[in-house]
Structures are given as C-alpha cells and as structure tokens.
Write a protein that holds these residues in place. Sequence first.
Motif, mmCIF file in Angstrom:
data_model
loop_
_atom_site.group_PDB
_atom_site.id
_atom_site.type_symbol
_atom_site.label_atom_id
_atom_site.label_comp_id
_atom_site.label_asym_id
_atom_site.label_seq_id
_atom_site.Cartn_x
_atom_site.Cartn_y
_atom_site.Cartn_z
ATOM 1 N N VAL A 280 0.846 -1.190 0.000
ATOM 2 C CA VAL A 280 0.000 0.000 0.000
ATOM 3 C C VAL A 280 0.881 1.241 0.000
ATOM 4 N N GLN A 281 0.572 2.186 -0.881
ATOM 5 C CA GLN A 281 1.319 3.432 -0.963
ATOM 6 C C GLN A 281 0.538 4.546 -0.264
ATOM 7 N N ARG A 282 1.248 5.430 0.399
ATOM 8 C CA ARG A 282 0.616 6.539 1.097
ATOM 9 C C ARG A 282 0.954 7.847 0.394
ATOM 10 N N GLU A 283 -0.061 8.654 0.113
ATOM 11 C CA GLU A 283 0.105 9.984 -0.462
ATOM 12 C C GLU A 283 -0.603 10.968 0.453
ATOM 13 N N GLY A 284 0.154 11.544 1.409
ATOM 14 C CA GLY A 284 -0.469 12.382 2.419
ATOM 15 C C GLY A 284 -1.343 11.517 3.308
ATOM 16 N N VAL B 215 -3.250 4.373 -1.585
ATOM 17 C CA VAL B 215 -3.450 3.929 -2.965
ATOM 18 C C VAL B 215 -2.846 2.538 -3.097
ATOM 19 N N VAL B 216 -3.524 1.667 -3.869
ATOM 20 C CA VAL B 216 -3.006 0.315 -4.070
ATOM 21 C C VAL B 216 -3.449 -0.215 -5.421
ATOM 22 N N ASP B 217 -2.592 -0.986 -6.049
ATOM 23 C CA ASP B 217 -2.952 -1.822 -7.201
ATOM 24 C C ASP B 217 -2.974 -3.262 -6.697
ATOM 25 N N THR B 218 -4.035 -3.977 -7.003
ATOM 26 C CA THR B 218 -4.141 -5.339 -6.483
ATOM 27 C C THR B 218 -4.780 -6.257 -7.512
ATOM 28 N N PHE B 219 -4.499 -7.538 -7.367
ATOM 29 C CA PHE B 219 -5.082 -8.553 -8.253
ATOM 30 C C PHE B 219 -6.050 -9.397 -7.447
ATOM 31 N N ILE B 220 -7.277 -9.516 -7.942
ATOM 32 C CA ILE B 220 -8.294 -10.339 -7.281
ATOM 33 C C ILE B 220 -8.573 -11.535 -8.178
ATOM 34 N N PRO B 221 -8.292 -12.754 -7.707
ATOM 35 C CA PRO B 221 -8.355 -13.945 -8.580
ATOM 36 C C PRO B 221 -9.720 -14.202 -9.188
ATOM 37 N N SER B 222 -10.792 -13.855 -8.482
ATOM 38 C CA SER B 222 -12.129 -14.153 -8.999
ATOM 39 C C SER B 222 -13.108 -13.109 -8.487
ATOM 40 N N TRP C 158 -7.375 -0.884 -9.276
ATOM 41 C CA TRP C 158 -6.734 0.261 -8.619
ATOM 42 C C TRP C 158 -7.714 0.796 -7.605
ATOM 43 N N ALA C 159 -7.247 1.063 -6.384
ATOM 44 C CA ALA C 159 -8.130 1.578 -5.347
ATOM 45 C C ALA C 159 -7.465 2.742 -4.630
ATOM 46 N N LYS C 160 -8.312 3.676 -4.201
ATOM 47 C CA LYS C 160 -7.833 4.865 -3.499
ATOM 48 C C LYS C 160 -8.787 5.146 -2.352
ATOM 49 N N ALA C 161 -8.233 5.405 -1.172
ATOM 50 C CA ALA C 161 -9.065 5.677 0.005
ATOM 51 C C ALA C 161 -8.549 6.909 0.739
ATOM 52 N N SER C 162 -9.484 7.718 1.219
ATOM 53 C CA SER C 162 -9.146 8.922 1.977
ATOM 54 C C SER C 162 -10.068 9.044 3.179
ATOM 55 N N PRO C 163 -9.617 9.726 4.229
ATOM 56 C CA PRO C 163 -10.469 9.901 5.405
ATOM 57 C C PRO C 163 -11.550 10.954 5.184
ATOM 58 N N LEU C 164 -12.631 10.857 5.952
ATOM 59 C CA LEU C 164 -13.669 11.881 6.025
ATOM 60 C C LEU C 164 -13.574 12.527 7.401
ATOM 61 N N TYR C 165 -13.769 13.844 7.467
ATOM 62 C CA TYR C 165 -13.586 14.587 8.717
ATOM 63 C C TYR C 165 -14.886 15.280 9.139
#
Length: 532
Positions: free
Chosen positions: A225-229, A233-240, A250-257
Amino acid sequence: MESQSRTFQDAIIDFLPDATLVIDREGTVIAWNKAMEALTGVPAEAMLGKGNYEYAVPFYGTQKPMLANLIFMSESDIEKRYDSVERSGDTLVVDIFIPDFRPGGTFFWAKASPLYDSKGNVTGAIETIRDITDRKRAEQEIVRSRRSLADIISFLPDATFAIDREGFVITWNRGMEELTGIPAASMIGKGAYEYALPFYQEQRPMLANLILMPEAEVESRYTHVQREGDTLVVDTFIPSLRGRSGRYFWAKASPLYDPEGNVTGAIESIRDITERRELEGRLARSNAELQIAAEIQTSFMPKVIPQIAGFDIAARAVMAKEVGGDFFDVIPFEIIALNKGTLGLLIADVAGKGVPAALFMALSRIVVRVNALWHRDPAKAISDSNNIIAQDAKSGMFVTLFFGTLSEGDRTLTYVNAGHNPPVVFRSRTETLEELLPTGIVLGAFENQEYFSRSLSIGPDDLVVMYTDGVTEAINAEEELFGTDRLTAIIRETARLPAQEILDRILSGVREFSGDMPQFDDITLLVIKGTR
C-alpha cells in the motif's frame, strides 16, 4: 447536521479527481476544489466569492459564461446559442477545445448540473471539468445533483463506497452496484467487513478500513500500500470476481472529517484496470520485439563507411519509429573480380513505416546487394532486382532507390535512379547545382521495366548529396515543408566542409526547422565529396 452534511460534501468535492466548481444562483463561486486549483493554478481562497464570470479567466483568458452558467438559461436559448452542448435531463454536457490553455491547446470534457433547495427551486449549479487530451475517459463522468453525500457519490464513475468510524457502510454507489452485482439497499448499514465478500469471498479489511488504522500498523502489515499524504493507494489482483477470471484493480481511500477535524469515516474508490494492465503487458512485449527488430535493422547498416582514394563519404539514417523503411548501403566490390577501388552506393525509401516497411526494406536490401555484386552494369542490377521484388510485393508496397558504382580510377559515379528523390550535385568550380533525375520507375510496382545507367564525373570538392523525402518533407509548427530550397542553401553554405560535417549540418538544419514538431518520416542521407 446541515454543517456536517456540508462538510461531508466539501470533503467529497476535494476528494474528487476531477476539477470541480460550484456557483450559486447569482453566479458567485461557492466551491473550488483541489483538482481545480491544480488544473488552473488558482487557489480556492482567491476564487471563492468571485462572480461576473471571473472563474472563466483561467480557461479562456476572458470573462465569459461557463457551462454552469448555461444551467440558468432557458432550453431554447441554449439550443439557439450553444449548438455543441448536449442535454441529458437537467444536465448539460460538452466536449470543447481551448487552444490557449496550454501550448498546443487542451481538450476538455465538462458537465454541469443544477442544485436544488428543499422546495425544488434551482439554487445554483455545479460543473466538473476533465482534461481528456491524453485520456478519453468520458465514461468516468462525475455527475453532481444534490448536496447530500449519498447523491454526490452515487454519480461518481468509479465504484465508490464510504464507511463510518465503526466500519459500517454509509454509501454504496451505482458503480459499486454494477461492479459487485449487489444493490445499495442490501449493503447500506452492513459492517464486520461484509463489503469485502464480493471481492475476496471472505470478510477482511478493505483499503478504506486501513485509513482507520494507525499508520505504523498499516506500514508494517500492508507493504504493497502506498501513502500519499492522508490518502492510501493500491494496485491489487483479485483472482475471482462474480465468476469472472482474475481482475486487476486500482483503489484509493481517503479519510472523512467532521467540522472539528476528527476522522469520522473513510471513502474508497475502486477502478477495474484489467484492460490497462493487459495492454501494458502487450505493449511491453511489443516494445521488446521492436527493440530486437531495431537492433537487427541497425545491423544492416554499415557501421563503418568504406573509403576509396579521391572521395570522402558519409552516411546516416534516422528512423521516425523504432524501425522504418529507409536504408542505405555501401558495397565494397573487392570481394569479386571487379576493378579494385570501386564501391556500390545505395540509398532507398520503402513506401510505408514501421514493421511492414522494415521487412520490405530487408528484402529489398538483400536482393539489390546480391544483384549489385553480380552485375557490373547498375541498370542490369536494378532491373533484375525489380523483377524479384515485384514478384514478392503482394501488399502493394514499393521502394524508391538510387544506386550507383563509384570508381576511384576514373572518378565517376555510374548510377540508376529508380523513382527516387533526385540527388543534388554541387560543382565546386562553377558553384552550380544539378539534379540526378530518375532513369526508371520505383522497384516493386511492375515487372520487366527498363532502367538506364548514366555517369557523371566527380572532381575535387564536388559534392553529391543523396537523401530521402524525410528531409525535404519535414514540417514545422506552421506546417511548412523544409523543401529543396533550404536543403540546397545548406549544401552551398557547407560545400567546403568534410562530408560528415555537411551531413551533420543538414540534419541539424532539419531539426532546427522542425522545432518541437515530431519526426513523421525516416531521414537518410549519403554524401560523397571529391577530394584531391
């Protein structure tokens, strides 16, 4: 509650990857997100509260209506004045080219929608702008309709969901419904990692959950997992996924305040990048194959130009792509029973580019070289070569070619011009120019064609400059051709220099003329200069 809802909206707007602005009913800016700051270079603090179309200045250099302003116009007025705008319900969509936004101009996709109050009155408009110059991602539309968090996320093009601080789903957008096959009504309120089941067939943390973990724990347990601030962010392989074979995401997650800056949840966007990954793999394999082809093609070109007494010879080919259809050859005739001090000189241009032209070039080079070593008369060598090439030219390809034998004994060049650009001859004593016009048609078009040999003497300091049309047909930003006049001007200016320096000056002249314009065609030069 309204303040918290508005804060959620602001967080979502800033989370959006596309540049977004919101104006009220009077045309005053009330939102200007981070992507808009990055796109225009104008900070939100400098734009919030501005009206009178000032928000159009970063794009057009002048104050004029943006797409969001058209929301307040009547439908007939829009149709009459803006025929490029498409309407989908109460939403306006447009593709537009702005020539002065960046050097070379920029293509944008924009979408605008009205905002309503609780009574259904239009209170403002929201506009999303996407730079589609390099990537046409019109399907990734970001539609904004209402001020609630759920409505905003619902229109995001990427599969997106949000969870609260306890890990319960509070939003599950349409993209997520399409990706997983699970409707929002079945997922809202679920916790205990149930939202991971459609992806992993087990309850486990998603990227959004990692946002709520301590940073040290994330870094120790999830090294991919890579952190940008504060964003992960992550690139991942899901077999099925839903019975389909493995997919890349590709997935990206950020906090809500909340208003006090406390983390109240997390939002995650997921994008299927399988096609992109597969394309990258194919491109990598293709590039490797092209590199091998380029090395093979380069091996065809003489690494060292053989020299004979009385002449200074230089040659070079510059391909527009990894491989191409231009080539030159210098054939030493000492290997057969001919007069010593004789060279075969060849420059050619296959009609076409890329791998097909390179393959046709390889065939043509071998055929001409074999026939040149067999026949003393260039016309006979080219005639026999044409018959062989024409028999194999099933794809309609052909090659223009200039071939001659250069003799140190009588200082002559005996040549055949098979439909090629006429080489330029510079006579040092009179400082005049002449051209070596075609003596037959291109190779590969028709069998049993006549070719004629001609000869010219090359005295001390005389020049013969052979070239392909990549030189004269190079263009600049104004789409002007380099042309023969510029070529002959350089030849006159450099006539007293050695052959290699003349060749280098011609190439640098073409580069300077073209500027930032890409090289559209292969460029090949062969220069013969008489010496004393």
